[in-house]
Write an enzyme that holds these catalytic residues in place. Structure first.
Site, PDB file in Angstrom:
ATOM      1  N   ARG A  28       0.812  -1.228   0.000  1.00 32.60           N
ATOM      2  CA  ARG A  28       0.000   0.000   0.000  1.00 32.60           C
ATOM      3  C   ARG A  28       0.839   1.269   0.000  1.00 32.60           C
ATOM      4  NH1 ARG A  28      -5.489  -0.813   2.048  1.00 32.60           N
ATOM      5  NH2 ARG A  28      -6.135  -2.584   0.794  1.00 32.60           N
ATOM      6  N   ARG A  32      -3.452   6.475   1.145  1.00 35.25           N
ATOM      7  CA  ARG A  32      -3.983   7.685   1.787  1.00 35.25           C
ATOM      8  C   ARG A  32      -3.062   8.381   2.771  1.00 35.25           C
ATOM      9  NH1 ARG A  32      -9.206   4.698   3.648  1.00 35.25           N
ATOM     10  NH2 ARG A  32      -7.613   3.109   3.470  1.00 35.25           N
ATOM     11  N   ARG A  41      -6.751  11.427  -5.797  1.00 34.70           N
ATOM     12  CA  ARG A  41      -8.044  10.749  -5.650  1.00 34.70           C
ATOM     13  C   ARG A  41      -9.187  11.761  -5.739  1.00 34.70           C
ATOM     14  NH1 ARG A  41     -10.138   7.713  -0.351  1.00 34.70           N
ATOM     15  NH2 ARG A  41     -10.267   9.905   0.199  1.00 34.70           N
ATOM     16  N   ASP A  78      -6.600  -2.552  -7.608  1.00 32.48           N
ATOM     17  CA  ASP A  78      -7.179  -3.222  -6.450  1.00 32.48           C
ATOM     18  C   ASP A  78      -7.422  -4.674  -6.805  1.00 32.48           C
ATOM     19  OD1 ASP A  78      -8.298  -2.260  -3.675  1.00 32.48           O
ATOM     20  OD2 ASP A  78      -9.566  -3.892  -4.379  1.00 32.48           O
ATOM     21  N   TYR A 155     -15.015 -11.657  -0.578  1.00 31.00           N
ATOM     22  CA  TYR A 155     -15.685 -10.388  -0.896  1.00 31.00           C
ATOM     23  C   TYR A 155     -16.904 -10.610  -1.797  1.00 31.00           C
ATOM     24  CZ  TYR A 155     -11.829  -7.832   1.218  1.00 31.00           C
ATOM     25  OH  TYR A 155     -10.922  -7.326   2.112  1.00 31.00           O
TER      26      TYR A 155
HETATM   27  O1  CP3 Z   1       0.208  -1.616  -2.520  1.00 33.54           O
HETATM   28  C1  CP3 Z   1      -0.098  -0.693  -3.298  1.00 33.54           C
HETATM   29  O2  CP3 Z   1       0.295   0.476  -3.172  1.00 33.54           O
HETATM   30  C2  CP3 Z   1      -0.942  -1.032  -4.522  1.00 33.54           C
HETATM   31  C3  CP3 Z   1      -2.315  -0.781  -4.412  1.00 33.54           C
HETATM   32  C4  CP3 Z   1      -3.270  -1.736  -3.713  1.00 33.54           C
HETATM   33  C5  CP3 Z   1      -4.528  -1.288  -3.244  1.00 33.54           C
HETATM   34  N1  CP3 Z   1      -5.250  -2.360  -2.813  1.00 33.54           N
HETATM   35  C6  CP3 Z   1      -4.980   0.098  -3.244  1.00 33.54           C
HETATM   36  C7  CP3 Z   1      -6.089   0.495  -2.372  1.00 33.54           C
HETATM   37  C8  CP3 Z   1      -3.216  -3.118  -3.492  1.00 33.54           C
HETATM   38  C9  CP3 Z   1      -2.075  -4.083  -3.752  1.00 33.54           C
HETATM   39  C10 CP3 Z   1      -4.486  -3.498  -2.938  1.00 33.54           C
HETATM   40  C11 CP3 Z   1      -4.845  -4.884  -2.623  1.00 33.54           C
HETATM   41  C12 CP3 Z   1      -6.064  -5.150  -1.833  1.00 33.54           C
HETATM   42  N2  CP3 Z   1      -7.286  -4.571  -1.942  1.00 33.54           N
HETATM   43  C13 CP3 Z   1      -6.171  -6.169  -0.876  1.00 33.54           C
HETATM   44  C14 CP3 Z   1      -5.093  -7.143  -0.514  1.00 33.54           C
HETATM   45  C15 CP3 Z   1      -4.024  -6.504   0.269  1.00 33.54           C
HETATM   46  C16 CP3 Z   1      -4.336  -6.242   1.663  1.00 33.54           C
HETATM   47  O3  CP3 Z   1      -4.311  -5.058   2.051  1.00 33.54           O
HETATM   48  O4  CP3 Z   1      -4.574  -7.203   2.397  1.00 33.54           O
HETATM   49  C17 CP3 Z   1      -7.483  -6.148  -0.362  1.00 33.54           C
HETATM   50  C18 CP3 Z   1      -8.043  -7.051   0.714  1.00 33.54           C
HETATM   51  C19 CP3 Z   1      -8.186  -5.147  -1.068  1.00 33.54           C
HETATM   52  C20 CP3 Z   1      -9.619  -4.786  -0.933  1.00 33.54           C
HETATM   53  C21 CP3 Z   1      -9.762  -3.405  -0.478  1.00 33.54           C
HETATM   54  N3  CP3 Z   1      -9.539  -2.299  -1.271  1.00 33.54           N
HETATM   55  C22 CP3 Z   1     -10.108  -2.952   0.807  1.00 33.54           C
HETATM   56  C23 CP3 Z   1     -10.420  -3.847   1.999  1.00 33.54           C
HETATM   57  C24 CP3 Z   1     -10.098  -1.546   0.762  1.00 33.54           C
HETATM   58  C25 CP3 Z   1     -10.478  -0.574   1.851  1.00 33.54           C
HETATM   59  C26 CP3 Z   1      -9.275  -0.417   2.692  1.00 33.54           C
HETATM   60  C27 CP3 Z   1      -9.339   0.764   3.587  1.00 33.54           C
HETATM   61  O5  CP3 Z   1      -8.359   0.855   4.350  1.00 33.54           O
HETATM   62  O6  CP3 Z   1     -10.261   1.589   3.524  1.00 33.54           O
HETATM   63  C28 CP3 Z   1      -9.696  -1.166  -0.535  1.00 33.54           C
HETATM   64  C29 CP3 Z   1      -9.484   0.190  -1.027  1.00 33.54           C
HETATM   65  C30 CP3 Z   1      -8.080   0.570  -1.364  1.00 33.54           C
HETATM   66  N4  CP3 Z   1      -7.273  -0.162  -2.199  1.00 33.54           N
HETATM   67  C31 CP3 Z   1      -7.392   1.746  -0.967  1.00 33.54           C
HETATM   68  C32 CP3 Z   1      -6.136   1.714  -1.625  1.00 33.54           C
HETATM   69  C33 CP3 Z   1      -5.070   2.767  -1.611  1.00 33.54           C
HETATM   70  C34 CP3 Z   1      -7.932   2.861  -0.121  1.00 33.54           C
HETATM   71  C35 CP3 Z   1      -8.804   3.627  -1.054  1.00 33.54           C
HETATM   72  C36 CP3 Z   1      -9.014   5.077  -0.762  1.00 33.54           C
HETATM   73  O7  CP3 Z   1      -9.842   5.399   0.104  1.00 33.54           O
HETATM   74  O8  CP3 Z   1      -8.398   5.893  -1.454  1.00 33.54           O
END
Ligand code: CP3
Length: 358
Positions: A28, A32, A41, A78, A155
């Site tokens: 990640r 954010r 964003r 994602d 999911y």
């Molecule tokens: O690592 C990186 O920088 C690459 C980007 C990346 C994102 N999601 C961006 C993201 C990667 C590799 C993921 C994978 C992902 N997405 C996973 C597996 C990795 C992990 O964290 O276990 C999972 C379970 C998801 C599903 C997902 N997407 C969730 C549960 C959420 C909400 C998380 C939260 O903290 O609110 C997302 C959204 C998401 N994906 C964000 C980012 C930067 C936050 C989005 C935002 O509000 O801008």
């Protein structure tokens, strides 16, 4: 080895070849906690549009690399793009998380799922990869990724994030053949998706199995690991003469690390609960290791961060084979300066552990 990369520390480490210092990146890393991410964003309007706009996805992928001397870039996207492309309708709701408009509720829903064409419904991801690859210009390797079939299925069936995984576990125990049907379909979709990312320019891939750790040991083997293995068996492990390494990361997989190392992956990702030195003794002759600092350490001050980095490096010991990372994603509350202290500490403090190899 890809000689076209200016910084090939990470790929060398995966092959357990000598390097000058331990490579580091953060799960990640584009997220954010960075004000520039929040600004992009905002410009996109929402998270899903950000993922679907290749120029903006490229912009946020590169943001952490402009700030820090990271040893890899990871595609900004994602894991939920695949179920979205299957028609489930992805939304990200602020302070709730991801939600699907049309979660799976029956076996007929599963049988009706289409197989997304990566260069059609998911063309925006491949366009982002091509753009990022061009913009990176060989500075550092680009990591592509996907979710594990089990994690995606949680999911797709729960309709979003879950605390107890009640619906998907009910299906697992009550109609296992329906879940197998879904997992097989998703594994095939992930295989096509990752191969398309490899053709578009990623130099290695990572499979995120965020929720494998909620399963019993036999269920983990049957419903998570075996489908990751199916993907590995279908992946193109060589592209344009270069080996494409695979990182497998199951959060909470402490009991199963030896089995993960047997799948044919190149790197095993570790969460922060593991003792990396002990894991190295068990599987370090087969695979490289990635991890594993508790992301919460970054909430603390510079001394605490450096001490924790030092202790993980010491624990791993001399020589290559370790990609430093957090044990899970960096959280939105982290001060970007602390992330910088972490990355510099890994580079600086790891040099003595690579002395004999220069
Ligand atoms: O690592 C990186 O920088 C690459 C980007 C990346 C994102 N999601 C961006 C993201 C990667 C590799 C993921 C994978 C992902 N997405 C996973 C597996 C990795 C992990 O964290 O276990 C999972 C379970 C998801 C599903 C997902 N997407 C969730 C549960 C959420 C909400 C998380 C939260 O903290 O609110 C997302 C959204 C998401 N994906 C964000 C980012 C930067 C936050 C989005 C935002 O509000 O801008």
């Amino acid at each position: 080895m890809p000689s076209n990369l200016k910084n090939d520390r990470l790929l060398k480490t995966i092959q357990r070849q000598p390097v000058d210092m331990t490579p580091v990146w953060m799960m990640r890393q584009a997220g954010r906690y960075l004000p520039e991410y929040r600004a992009t964003r905002e410009k996109a309007g929402d998270f899903v549009t950000l993922c679907q706009t290749p120029e903006l996805a490229c912009e946020v992928t590169l943001q952490p690399l402009e700030r820090y001397p990271l040893d890899a870039a990871i595609l900004f996207s994602d894991i939920l793009t695949i179920p979205d492309a299957m028609g489930l309708g992805l939304k990200l709701i602020e302070s709730v998380g991801p939600k699907f408009d049309k979660p799976i509720t029956s076996v007929s829903d599963i049988k009706a799922l289409p197989m997304p064409d990566p260069e059609d419904e998911l063309a925006y991801v491949m366009d982002a990869v091509r753009l990022i690859h061009r913009e990176l210009n060989g500075e550092v390797p680009l990591i592509g990724f996907a979710g594990s079939p089990w994690t995606l299925a949680t999911y797709m069936i729960e309709g979003g994030s879950s605390k107890d995984f009640g619906k998907v576990k009910k299906m697992l125990y009550q109609e296992p053949e329906s879940l197998h049907l879904l997992l097989d379909h998703v594994a095939n979709a992930v295989g096509l998706y990752l191969n398309a990312q490899i053709h578009a320019g990623v130099q290695l891939v990572m499979i995120f199995d965020t929720w494998g750790g909620v399963l019993s040991t036999p269920a983990y083997h049957d419903f998570s690991l075996s489908y990751m293995k199916q993907i590995l068996d279908n992946l193109e492990r060589e592209h344009e003469g270069n080996r494409i390494p695979v990182i497998l990361f199951t959060k909470g997989a402490g009991l199963w690390l030896e089995d993960i190392a047997e799948t044919g992956c190149d790197v095993v990702g570790l969460d922060w609960c593991q003792n990396i030195g002990k894991v190295r003794n068990k599987i370090g002759n087969k695979v490289a290791l990635q991890g594993n600092m508790d992301p919460a350490v970054l909430k603390a001050g510079p001394d605490a961060i450096r001490n924790e980095v030092k202790s993980i490096l010491e624990n791993y010991g001399d020589g290559p084979g370790h990609i430093f990372n957090l044990g899970h994603g960096i959280t939105p509350d982290i001060d970007p300066e602390h992330a910088g202290i972490f990355i510099d500490a890994v580079h600086e403090l790891s040099k003595p552990y690579h002395k004999n190899n220069q």
